[in-house]
Design a protein around this motif. Sequence first.
Motif, PDB file in Angstrom:
ATOM      1  N   ASN A 140       5.582  52.754  66.945  1.00  0.00           N
ATOM      2  CA  ASN A 140       4.699  53.894  66.701  1.00  0.00           C
ATOM      3  C   ASN A 140       3.342  53.803  67.378  1.00  0.00           C
ATOM      4  O   ASN A 140       2.391  54.479  66.981  1.00  0.00           O
ATOM      5  N   MET A 141       3.214  52.958  68.374  1.00  0.00           N
ATOM      6  CA  MET A 141       1.978  52.903  69.156  1.00  0.00           C
ATOM      7  C   MET A 141       2.273  52.249  70.501  1.00  0.00           C
ATOM      8  O   MET A 141       3.322  51.629  70.691  1.00  0.00           O
ATOM      9  N   SER A 142       1.336  52.389  71.400  1.00  0.00           N
ATOM     10  CA  SER A 142       1.517  51.780  72.723  1.00  0.00           C
ATOM     11  C   SER A 142       1.226  50.291  72.662  1.00  0.00           C
ATOM     12  O   SER A 142       0.636  49.783  71.700  1.00  0.00           O
ATOM     13  N   GLY A 143       1.619  49.596  73.705  1.00  0.00           N
ATOM     14  CA  GLY A 143       1.366  48.166  73.761  1.00  0.00           C
ATOM     15  C   GLY A 143      -0.113  47.839  73.768  1.00  0.00           C
ATOM     16  O   GLY A 143      -0.559  46.885  73.115  1.00  0.00           O
ATOM     17  N   VAL A 161      -7.588  35.377  71.905  1.00  0.00           N
ATOM     18  CA  VAL A 161      -6.354  35.174  72.678  1.00  0.00           C
ATOM     19  C   VAL A 161      -6.688  34.322  73.901  1.00  0.00           C
ATOM     20  O   VAL A 161      -7.830  34.303  74.370  1.00  0.00           O
ATOM     21  N   GLN A 162      -5.704  33.624  74.395  1.00  0.00           N
ATOM     22  CA  GLN A 162      -5.919  32.776  75.566  1.00  0.00           C
ATOM     23  C   GLN A 162      -6.007  33.596  76.846  1.00  0.00           C
ATOM     24  O   GLN A 162      -6.495  33.116  77.867  1.00  0.00           O
ATOM     25  N   GLY A 163      -5.547  34.820  76.770  1.00  0.00           N
ATOM     26  CA  GLY A 163      -5.606  35.705  77.927  1.00  0.00           C
ATOM     27  C   GLY A 163      -4.935  37.013  77.577  1.00  0.00           C
ATOM     28  O   GLY A 163      -4.020  37.042  76.754  1.00  0.00           O
ATOM     29  N   ASP A 164      -5.399  38.110  78.184  1.00  0.00           N
ATOM     30  CA  ASP A 164      -4.740  39.384  77.945  1.00  0.00           C
ATOM     31  C   ASP A 164      -4.995  40.308  79.122  1.00  0.00           C
ATOM     32  O   ASP A 164      -5.996  40.166  79.840  1.00  0.00           O
ATOM     33  N   THR A 165      -4.098  41.245  79.316  1.00  0.00           N
ATOM     34  CA  THR A 165      -4.229  42.217  80.391  1.00  0.00           C
ATOM     35  C   THR A 165      -3.350  43.416  80.080  1.00  0.00           C
ATOM     36  O   THR A 165      -2.407  43.311  79.274  1.00  0.00           O
ATOM     37  N   VAL A 166      -3.650  44.527  80.690  1.00  0.00           N
ATOM     38  CA  VAL A 166      -2.828  45.722  80.572  1.00  0.00           C
ATOM     39  C   VAL A 166      -2.416  46.139  81.981  1.00  0.00           C
ATOM     40  O   VAL A 166      -3.266  46.355  82.843  1.00  0.00           O
ATOM     41  N   GLU A 178       3.366  51.618  80.799  1.00  0.00           N
ATOM     42  CA  GLU A 178       2.263  50.693  80.598  1.00  0.00           C
ATOM     43  C   GLU A 178       2.743  49.480  79.797  1.00  0.00           C
ATOM     44  O   GLU A 178       3.494  49.614  78.828  1.00  0.00           O
ATOM     45  N   THR A 179       2.320  48.300  80.219  1.00  0.00           N
ATOM     46  CA  THR A 179       2.690  47.068  79.522  1.00  0.00           C
ATOM     47  C   THR A 179       1.431  46.267  79.205  1.00  0.00           C
ATOM     48  O   THR A 179       0.603  46.037  80.088  1.00  0.00           O
ATOM     49  N   ALA A 180       1.291  45.875  77.951  1.00  0.00           N
ATOM     50  CA  ALA A 180       0.192  44.998  77.550  1.00  0.00           C
ATOM     51  C   ALA A 180       0.721  43.575  77.470  1.00  0.00           C
ATOM     52  O   ALA A 180       1.841  43.339  77.002  1.00  0.00           O
ATOM     53  N   LYS A 181      -0.080  42.630  77.940  1.00  0.00           N
ATOM     54  CA  LYS A 181       0.335  41.230  77.935  1.00  0.00           C
ATOM     55  C   LYS A 181      -0.755  40.401  77.264  1.00  0.00           C
ATOM     56  O   LYS A 181      -1.949  40.639  77.475  1.00  0.00           O
ATOM     57  N   LEU A 182      -0.317  39.431  76.481  1.00  0.00           N
ATOM     58  CA  LEU A 182      -1.285  38.494  75.919  1.00  0.00           C
ATOM     59  C   LEU A 182      -0.688  37.093  75.913  1.00  0.00           C
ATOM     60  O   LEU A 182       0.536  36.915  75.921  1.00  0.00           O
TER      61      LEU A 182
END
Length: 610
Positions: A140-143, A161-166, A178-182
């Motif tokens: 029910n929400m985006s990454g 977090v040790q790192g994150d990006t979209v 769209e992909t979120a990464k952590l």
Amino acid sequence: MILKTMRLSSLPINTLINLPKSLFLISPFRFRNLNRSLTVASRISSTLLRVSGVSSRPCGYWFSTNAAMTNVGEEDKQSIPSIELKENIELTDKERKIFDRLLSTLRYCNLDTQLRVAGGWVRDKLLGKESDDIDIAIDNMSGSEFLDKFKEYLSSRDEEVQGDTVIERNPDQSKHLETAKLRIYDQWIDFVNLRSEEYTENSRIPTMKFGTAKDDAFRRDLTINSLFYNINSGAVEDLTERGIDDLKSGKIVTPLPAKATFLDDPLRVLRAVRFGARFGFTLDEELKEAASSEEVRVALGEKISRERIGNEIDLMISGNGPVSAVTYLSDLKLFSVVFALPSSAEPSPPENCGSLSQSYLEAMWSLLKTPRPGKFSGEQRRLALYAAMFLPFRKTVYKDTKGKSIPVVNHIFKFSMKRKTSDAETVMNIHQTTERFRSLIPSLEVKKDVELDELTWAADILEHWKSITLNDPVIPATSKIRVLTGFLLRDIKDFWRVSLLTSLLLSATVDGSNDHQDIGQLDFQLERMRETYLTVEATIHELGLDKIWDAKPLVNGREIMQIAELKGGSRLIREWQQKLLTWQLAYPNGTAEECKEWMRDIKAKRQRIE
């Protein structure tokens, strides 16, 4: 009543996934096995009907193996392999910590959200294999929205977090969502929303929207990749209702009709081949029929970037089932689509080049696994398989934009697969050295001269060797072969073992010519090849040539110019360098001063003659 045909490709996904199962299962699928007849089974609802005695085109197995066929009885039903799956997914300590953090985020932010691990991680865990490819699907929400919530929760605990990006959506690069990464606990995790997708005709870019878990499962490439692990409930979800069954029975099947699936995204054809080869699974008959259709083959060549195709092929060749993968490509008529040749290629490759490529690849695969596979790095193994597979093309060239003749293997790597230039150069170098290596093998086997003076490619080297060793009573019997092998190894360097194996493959032909031989004429005497390989490898080691390309010249360029009294001219310097390398290879224990003294003697003799 059983419907014979029905056009489903144009129906929207929500309609398709709610149709009765029987409509998806009316197309026969065939179990094809060597030494067995073909069996056709049609599954209508829960009933399995078996009809024996149905024939089909025999597949092209290596070495023209055509075994007798016998009828399949009830005992064969029992012989179809069943794969044992884990009853429950067993989490590692790291996975448990990660999932606990995710669930704590839901509680802290008061979110009514379902988190599911999707695809390959679920499949691999059920097969008892570990996986670090954790993709989280959110309902029910985006990454990126969930990533913000996650960081808010960590901040409340004075953690980061040790790192994150979209990674933004980029359809032109086949990035449709769209992909979120952590990164947490030294593990990267991807977050995306559940979605449904629709493709328009003549476009590889789908229309994306939020979907249900069932929508998301059915839009995936294969049923074995459509499984979810619900982190909230700790349960495995099989929303296509056949992912588990197909995983157990070792089948590669699409959730929706195969042809529509492949026309939507033709890259799924190659993914089906790759997973079938990787796990040793059987491709569903409807899938094979769709994959080999003209429409799908054209779509693969026109809709999918060559880089994405090359990535899939690299994964096949680097995996544990490269022979099966290339067999599928050939059987499904995809070989010429994937390894597309320029129209100017000449001479034209033989019609059976796909079968020849399969045969060479299988022989190389067998040789690489024995003896001592530790001798080969992953990169050497990968390029060895490419070198073997492209042997039928080694004499085929094409004209570049300047009219220059270039080996067609260069085109396959750089344009058909968009691989590194160094890959193309290495494989072409392997091909160029195989004939030379092949001519040295008889002498290397017996450690003495076997018609080496007849080698046209070595004429200049042999002339230098004769002038150097003339009237030398103590020159060893292996001197000539050491010199010639040393020059060859300096050209191919670390890939000399690959070049040796490739040259041995060329001996599996009639009258020494293999470019237009039928596959039935190829006789790979693998045991003999293994013995020859080990003997030649031992001789090269005994001659001290293992790392000869790293040996520094005893006399450098400045010293050459001083002793030979040269005022310039790179050609003259190169001639002296070749002579001095010949001397150095002929006298492995010789010193720099002895080499210089020999050079002065040669110069003095020339001056007397002049």
